[in-house]
Design a protein around this motif. Structure first.
Motif, PDB file in Angstrom:
ATOM      1  N   THR A  53     -17.253   7.813  17.855  1.00 50.23           N
ATOM      2  CA  THR A  53     -17.042   6.534  18.531  1.00 50.23           C
ATOM      3  C   THR A  53     -17.430   5.379  17.623  1.00 50.23           C
ATOM      4  N   ASP A  78     -20.095  -0.571  19.512  1.00 46.45           N
ATOM      5  CA  ASP A  78     -19.659  -1.316  20.694  1.00 46.45           C
ATOM      6  C   ASP A  78     -19.041  -2.672  20.387  1.00 46.45           C
ATOM      7  N   TYR A  79     -19.342  -3.246  19.207  1.00 47.46           N
ATOM      8  CA  TYR A  79     -18.818  -4.585  18.959  1.00 47.46           C
ATOM      9  C   TYR A  79     -17.315  -4.568  18.694  1.00 47.46           C
ATOM     10  N   PHE A  80     -16.718  -3.381  18.500  1.00 47.24           N
ATOM     11  CA  PHE A  80     -15.258  -3.255  18.460  1.00 47.24           C
ATOM     12  C   PHE A  80     -14.760  -3.201  19.899  1.00 47.24           C
ATOM     13  N   LYS A  81     -13.932  -4.127  20.291  1.00 49.72           N
ATOM     14  CA  LYS A  81     -13.503  -4.235  21.686  1.00 49.72           C
ATOM     15  C   LYS A  81     -12.189  -3.516  21.970  1.00 49.72           C
ATOM     16  N   SER A  82     -11.487  -3.091  20.926  1.00 45.82           N
ATOM     17  CA  SER A  82     -10.181  -2.442  21.121  1.00 45.82           C
ATOM     18  C   SER A  82     -10.366  -0.971  21.482  1.00 45.82           C
ATOM     19  N   LYS A  83      -9.239  -0.334  21.813  1.00 45.84           N
ATOM     20  CA  LYS A  83      -9.259   1.088  22.096  1.00 45.84           C
ATOM     21  C   LYS A  83      -9.516   1.870  20.806  1.00 45.84           C
ATOM     22  N   ILE A 143      -8.523   0.844  16.928  1.00 47.42           N
ATOM     23  CA  ILE A 143      -9.538   0.514  15.917  1.00 47.42           C
ATOM     24  C   ILE A 143      -9.301   1.314  14.648  1.00 47.42           C
TER      25      ILE A 143
END
Length: 325
Positions: A226, A229-234, A238
């Motif tokens: 994973t 969390d600062y990546f907001k895309s699916k 990403i």
């Protein structure tokens, strides 16, 4: 004057190398797809211009090695695209022969000699490892894209993105070099074990920020693949975005280490290994190749899969023909 003739005369005339190429376009192209076909054919003709000028001849009279080099120069070429580049040349050669113009058969000979020049394939885990090492930052820098590197290996192993996203440490069997998920068991190639171990032990990633500084970001601990969390895309978006960013940074084509090339090369390599061991080529799981095992198009998909495998095998392992009956 027809719209097609206007397109050739007004916009593309400076790109054509001879009157016979213009005449070929005007006489052979018609119908609703003619304009799109003109664009593709002229883009192919234009690639030959420097060689035509240097050798003072039409492209049909060029050496077959030059012809192969030009066709292989189109970036991001898949087998289907390469066939589209060859098609107008073959058509042009036949048209010139019918007109009594000089033809040497070089197009036909070059296509037989190297039908898929420039085709991007990965021949083995060893080659993938070398490409990955050249593409990503060294593993010991513990950069964020260590994760992207590991995901690429998962794709090569045959895993679906949904399974990769939910991958946990307990799914990794280092002793037997397997990755176990609810949907199957996959090979953990020896060349990939270092990156899997690295991701498992990391608690945070290093991320480059403006000014050359490094920022540390905590790694999500349950699902090892994973993104933070600062990546907001699916998840899949990403991964695609990270790969695109690195390709642009490295000056690579848009199919370099693409998911499709990596996934197909992994599937075909596993079939190739079985074939070397004397196992007949079978495509039991057609869903891997975009089909439904019980669908009406099962036979067509199987034939297409076998055809694509043979293309891959010839490009990745040309020596195999020594073993063919």
């Amino acid at each position: 004057m027809s719209d097609l003739n206007k397109k050739i005369d007004n916009k593309y005339r400076p790109r054509l190398n001879s009157e016979q190429q213009e005449q070929f376009l005007q006489e052979t192209l018609s119908g609703k797809h003619a304009k799109a076909e003109v664009n593709r054919i002229i883009s192919v003709f234009k690639r030959f211009e420097p060689y035509e000028k240097e050798n003072h001849c039409d492209l049909l009279l060029l050496d077959d090695d030059i012809i192969i080099e030009v066709i292989g120069s189109f970036k991001g070429s898949s087998s289907s695209l390469i066939r589209k580049y060859w098609a107008p040349l073959s058509k042009y050669e036949k048209w010139c022969a019918s007109k009594g113009l000089p033809v040497t058969g070089n197009i036909k000979r070059a296509r037989k000699k190297s039908p898929y020049p420039g085709l991007q394939v990965i021949s083995s885990p060893t080659q993938l490892s070398m490409m990955i090492d050249d593409f990503f930052e060294p593993i010991n820098k513990n950069m964020l894209d260590n994760l992207t590197r590991m995901i690429t290996w998962c794709i090569y192993s045959g895993m679906a993105m949904d399974d990769i996203e939910k991958l946990e440490r307990k799914n990794l069997d280092f002793e037997n070099q397997r990755i176990h998920t609810a949907n199957g068991s996959y090979e953990m190639y020896a060349e990939s074990m270092m990156i899997f171990r690295n991701i498992c032990k990391l608690k945070e990633y290093n991320v480059s920020i403006k000014g050359g500084y490094i920022k540390k970001i905590q790694r999500p601990q349950r699902y090892i693949a994973t993104y933070p969390d600062y990546f907001k895309s699916k998840f899949t978006d990403i991964y695609i975005s990270r790969m695109r960013y690195i390709r642009e940074k490295k000056g690579k084509g848009n199919r370099y280490l693409s998911s499709g090339v990596v996934s197909d090369s992994g599937k075909f390599y596993r079939i190739y290994v079985k074939e070397l061991m004397g196992t007949p080529v079978e495509f039991q799981n057609l869903t891997e190749f975009g089909g439904d095992d019980g669908g009406e198009n099962k036979s067509a998909i199987k034939q297409e899969a076998i055809h694509n495998y043979k293309i891959w095998r010839k490009a990745a392992h040309p020596e195999y023909r020594e073993y063919e009956p």
